[in-house]
Design a protein around this motif. Structure first.
Motif, PDB file in Angstrom:
ATOM      1  N   TYR A 216       0.700  -1.195   0.043  1.00 51.71           N
ATOM      2  CA  TYR A 216       0.109  -0.113  -0.068  1.00 51.71           C
ATOM      3  C   TYR A 216       0.835   1.205   0.037  1.00 51.71           C
ATOM      4  N   ILE A 217       2.151   1.309   0.056  1.00 50.80           N
ATOM      5  CA  ILE A 217       3.076   2.337   0.012  1.00 50.80           C
ATOM      6  C   ILE A 217       3.055   2.771  -1.234  1.00 50.80           C
ATOM      7  N   ALA A 218       2.849   2.133  -2.320  1.00 52.45           N
ATOM      8  CA  ALA A 218       2.584   2.602  -3.745  1.00 52.45           C
ATOM      9  C   ALA A 218       1.243   3.046  -3.983  1.00 52.45           C
ATOM     10  N   GLU A 219       0.348   2.992  -3.219  1.00 54.65           N
ATOM     11  CA  GLU A 219      -1.183   3.627  -3.737  1.00 54.65           C
ATOM     12  C   GLU A 219      -1.074   5.193  -3.755  1.00 54.65           C
ATOM     13  N   ARG A 220      -1.841   5.664  -4.759  1.00 49.61           N
ATOM     14  CA  ARG A 220      -1.815   6.892  -5.172  1.00 49.61           C
ATOM     15  C   ARG A 220      -2.510   7.754  -3.791  1.00 49.61           C
ATOM     16  N   ASP A 221      -3.548   7.030  -3.029  1.00 51.19           N
ATOM     17  CA  ASP A 221      -4.441   7.721  -2.300  1.00 51.19           C
ATOM     18  C   ASP A 221      -3.301   8.076  -1.053  1.00 51.19           C
ATOM     19  N   SER A 222      -3.055   9.323  -0.664  1.00 53.73           N
ATOM     20  CA  SER A 222      -2.067   9.672   0.472  1.00 53.73           C
ATOM     21  C   SER A 222      -2.140   9.198   1.810  1.00 53.73           C
ATOM     22  N   LEU A 223      -3.702   9.067   1.997  1.00 51.44           N
ATOM     23  CA  LEU A 223      -4.035   8.667   3.333  1.00 51.44           C
ATOM     24  C   LEU A 223      -3.605   7.084   3.665  1.00 51.44           C
ATOM     25  N   VAL A 224      -3.843   6.439   2.388  1.00 51.51           N
ATOM     26  CA  VAL A 224      -3.449   4.876   2.580  1.00 51.51           C
ATOM     27  C   VAL A 224      -2.084   4.620   2.474  1.00 51.51           C
ATOM     28  N   ARG A 225      -1.520   5.531   1.714  1.00 51.62           N
ATOM     29  CA  ARG A 225       0.116   5.509   1.700  1.00 51.62           C
ATOM     30  C   ARG A 225       0.651   5.820   2.867  1.00 51.62           C
ATOM     31  N   ASN A 226       0.414   6.955   3.562  1.00 51.15           N
ATOM     32  CA  ASN A 226       0.958   7.303   4.819  1.00 51.15           C
ATOM     33  C   ASN A 226       0.546   6.443   5.962  1.00 51.15           C
ATOM     34  N   ASN A 227      -0.636   5.706   6.079  1.00 47.60           N
ATOM     35  CA  ASN A 227      -1.015   4.718   7.003  1.00 47.60           C
ATOM     36  C   ASN A 227      -0.323   3.544   6.858  1.00 47.60           C
ATOM     37  N   ALA A 228      -0.022   3.152   5.558  1.00 52.16           N
ATOM     38  CA  ALA A 228       0.904   2.118   5.609  1.00 52.16           C
ATOM     39  C   ALA A 228       2.151   2.322   5.837  1.00 52.16           C
ATOM     40  N   ILE A 229       2.902   3.213   5.519  1.00 52.70           N
ATOM     41  CA  ILE A 229       3.987   3.530   6.196  1.00 52.70           C
ATOM     42  C   ILE A 229       4.207   3.739   7.632  1.00 52.70           C
ATOM     43  N   ASP A 230       3.130   4.381   8.419  1.00 56.16           N
ATOM     44  CA  ASP A 230       3.022   4.280   9.748  1.00 56.16           C
ATOM     45  C   ASP A 230       3.145   2.938  10.212  1.00 56.16           C
ATOM     46  N   CYS A 231       2.331   2.001   9.692  1.00 57.33           N
ATOM     47  CA  CYS A 231       2.299   0.663  10.235  1.00 57.33           C
ATOM     48  C   CYS A 231       3.639  -0.035   9.925  1.00 57.33           C
ATOM     49  N   ILE A 232       4.474   0.052   8.930  1.00 51.53           N
ATOM     50  CA  ILE A 232       5.685  -0.437   8.868  1.00 51.53           C
ATOM     51  C   ILE A 232       6.631   0.013   9.816  1.00 51.53           C
ATOM     52  N   VAL A 233       6.363   1.279  10.184  1.00 51.38           N
ATOM     53  CA  VAL A 233       7.394   1.989  11.101  1.00 51.38           C
ATOM     54  C   VAL A 233       7.195   1.427  12.505  1.00 51.38           C
ATOM     55  N   ALA A 234       6.052   1.296  12.918  1.00 53.88           N
ATOM     56  CA  ALA A 234       5.424   0.605  13.874  1.00 53.88           C
ATOM     57  C   ALA A 234       6.156  -0.848  14.151  1.00 53.88           C
ATOM     58  N   ALA A 235       6.089  -1.410  13.055  1.00 49.11           N
ATOM     59  CA  ALA A 235       6.587  -2.881  12.941  1.00 49.11           C
ATOM     60  C   ALA A 235       8.057  -2.793  13.346  1.00 49.11           C
ATOM     61  N   TYR A 236       8.724  -1.885  12.690  1.00 49.48           N
ATOM     62  CA  TYR A 236      10.143  -1.906  12.867  1.00 49.48           C
ATOM     63  C   TYR A 236      10.443  -1.496  14.449  1.00 49.48           C
ATOM     64  N   GLN A 237       9.652  -0.458  15.025  1.00 49.43           N
ATOM     65  CA  GLN A 237       9.836   0.115  16.446  1.00 49.43           C
ATOM     66  C   GLN A 237       9.443  -1.417  17.471  1.00 49.43           C
ATOM     67  N   SER A 238       8.746  -2.244  16.974  1.00 47.66           N
ATOM     68  CA  SER A 238       8.284  -3.318  17.784  1.00 47.66           C
ATOM     69  C   SER A 238       9.596  -4.468  17.696  1.00 47.66           C
ATOM     70  N   ALA A 239       9.744  -4.722  16.555  1.00 46.34           N
ATOM     71  CA  ALA A 239      10.638  -5.793  16.207  1.00 46.34           C
ATOM     72  C   ALA A 239      12.173  -5.550  15.591  1.00 46.34           C
ATOM     73  N   GLY A 240      12.310  -4.625  15.386  1.00 47.85           N
ATOM     74  CA  GLY A 240      13.821  -4.199  14.752  1.00 47.85           C
ATOM     75  C   GLY A 240      13.844  -4.585  13.447  1.00 47.85           C
ATOM     76  N   ASP A 241      15.336  -4.616  13.090  1.00 46.33           N
ATOM     77  CA  ASP A 241      15.538  -4.892  11.595  1.00 46.33           C
ATOM     78  C   ASP A 241      15.040  -6.136  10.660  1.00 46.33           C
ATOM     79  N   LYS A 242      14.821  -7.239  11.736  1.00 46.93           N
ATOM     80  CA  LYS A 242      14.274  -8.466  11.110  1.00 46.93           C
ATOM     81  C   LYS A 242      13.100  -8.185  10.285  1.00 46.93           C
TER      82      LYS A 242
END
Length: 280
Positions: A216-242
């Motif tokens: 969804y990071i490739a989506e044209r809709d900015s809200l979808v794109r930004n929320n997908a990025i936020d979710c991946i960032v949260a995943a990094y903050q939880s689980a690190g570089d894996k």
């Protein structure tokens, strides 16, 4: 009594447990409502039953309010008829003809129902959850602010009555299935909240979920794109570089967008959250 126990829930689940309740076809919705009307006649008072299935939406609203007043003091009757109450709520919420006043009354009833379930330490069956949660996940993308707010509150309360990992899975499915970009964005936001609260490995199988979310990071809709990025960032903050090993199919431009956001968020962990290029 507004509702009576009749012990028929298990049989109803066996008969209708696999039906889909996000119904767009008006005739299908009407057919399901007619079947539900017949079922509820056996367990509800004539007065309330007449209101709930009246053609006038104002009468339906009155019926919903009668149920709100009843369920708080009658947890046994609620549990015994929960499947039918959830089906009625879902069918009244869906469809383009749904009236906002009625939808708000439905959500007030669901809020009252969830409060009783939490107080009774009740857990939804998979069948019960499949009746109401996918509908909430679809309708959270509606145009009315009050409706969206109430649905968000219900989705945030859902982990108290249903396993978080199963809610996350339903959110992932709802984001994929919906044609409503706002619904998709809202589902991504709810997934982010679950990761932040519970931890990535507690809510999903990262190898399945993260590639789907990253798409969804490739989506044209900015809200979808930004929320997908936020979710991946949260995943990094939880689980690190894996997390990097699940994002190998990101396009370079999307990877750059994500890496920029990760660098901004690095202060949360006191170190770098940038993706390891050797893992990409």
């Amino acid at each position: 009594k507004v509702l009576r126990c009749n012990g028929g829930k298990e049989a109803r689940e066996k008969q209708h447990g696999k039906l889909k309740w996000v119904v767009e076809d008006a005739r299908e919705a009407e057919s399901l409502l007619e079947a539900l009307e017949r079922q509820m006649a056996a367990v509800s008072s004539d007065e309330v039953h007449g209101k709930l299935f009246h053609k006038d939406f104002k009468k339906q609203v009155d019926g919903m309010r009668d149920l709100v007043a009843f369920v708080g003091g009658h947890p046994k009757e609620l549990a015994d008829n929960l499947d039918m109450i959830l089906k009625m709520c879902s069918l009244r919420m869906t469809g383009k003809a749904a009236n906002t006043t009625l939808v708000l009354a439905v959500l007030d009833l669901l809020r009252a129902v969830f409060e009783v379930l939490v107080a009774q330490d009740y857990r939804l069956t998979d069948s019960e959850a499949s009746v109401c949660l996918p509908v909430l996940m679809e309708e959270v993308g509606g145009n009315n602010d009050s409706v969206r707010k109430l649905i968000r509150e219900l989705l945030r309360k859902a982990p108290q009555v249903y396993p978080t990992s199963k809610i996350f899975s339903q959110l992932l499915d709802a984001a994929h299935i919906t044609r409503n970009q706002r619904s998709r964005a809202e589902c991504l936001a709810e997934m982010t909240a679950l990761v932040e609260k519970m931890g990535l490995d507690q809510v999903c199988l990262p190898s399945k979920a993260l590639p789907a979310i990253a798409n969804y990071i490739a989506e044209r809709d900015s809200l979808v794109r930004n929320n997908a990025i936020d979710c991946i960032v949260a995943a990094y903050q939880s689980a690190g570089d894996k997390v990097s090993k699940y994002l190998t199919k990101l396009e370079p431009k999307d990877r750059d967008i994500l890496d920029t956001k990760l660098k901004k968020a690095k202060a949360v962990l006191g170190g770098s959250l940038a993706m390891d290029p050797t893992r990409m």
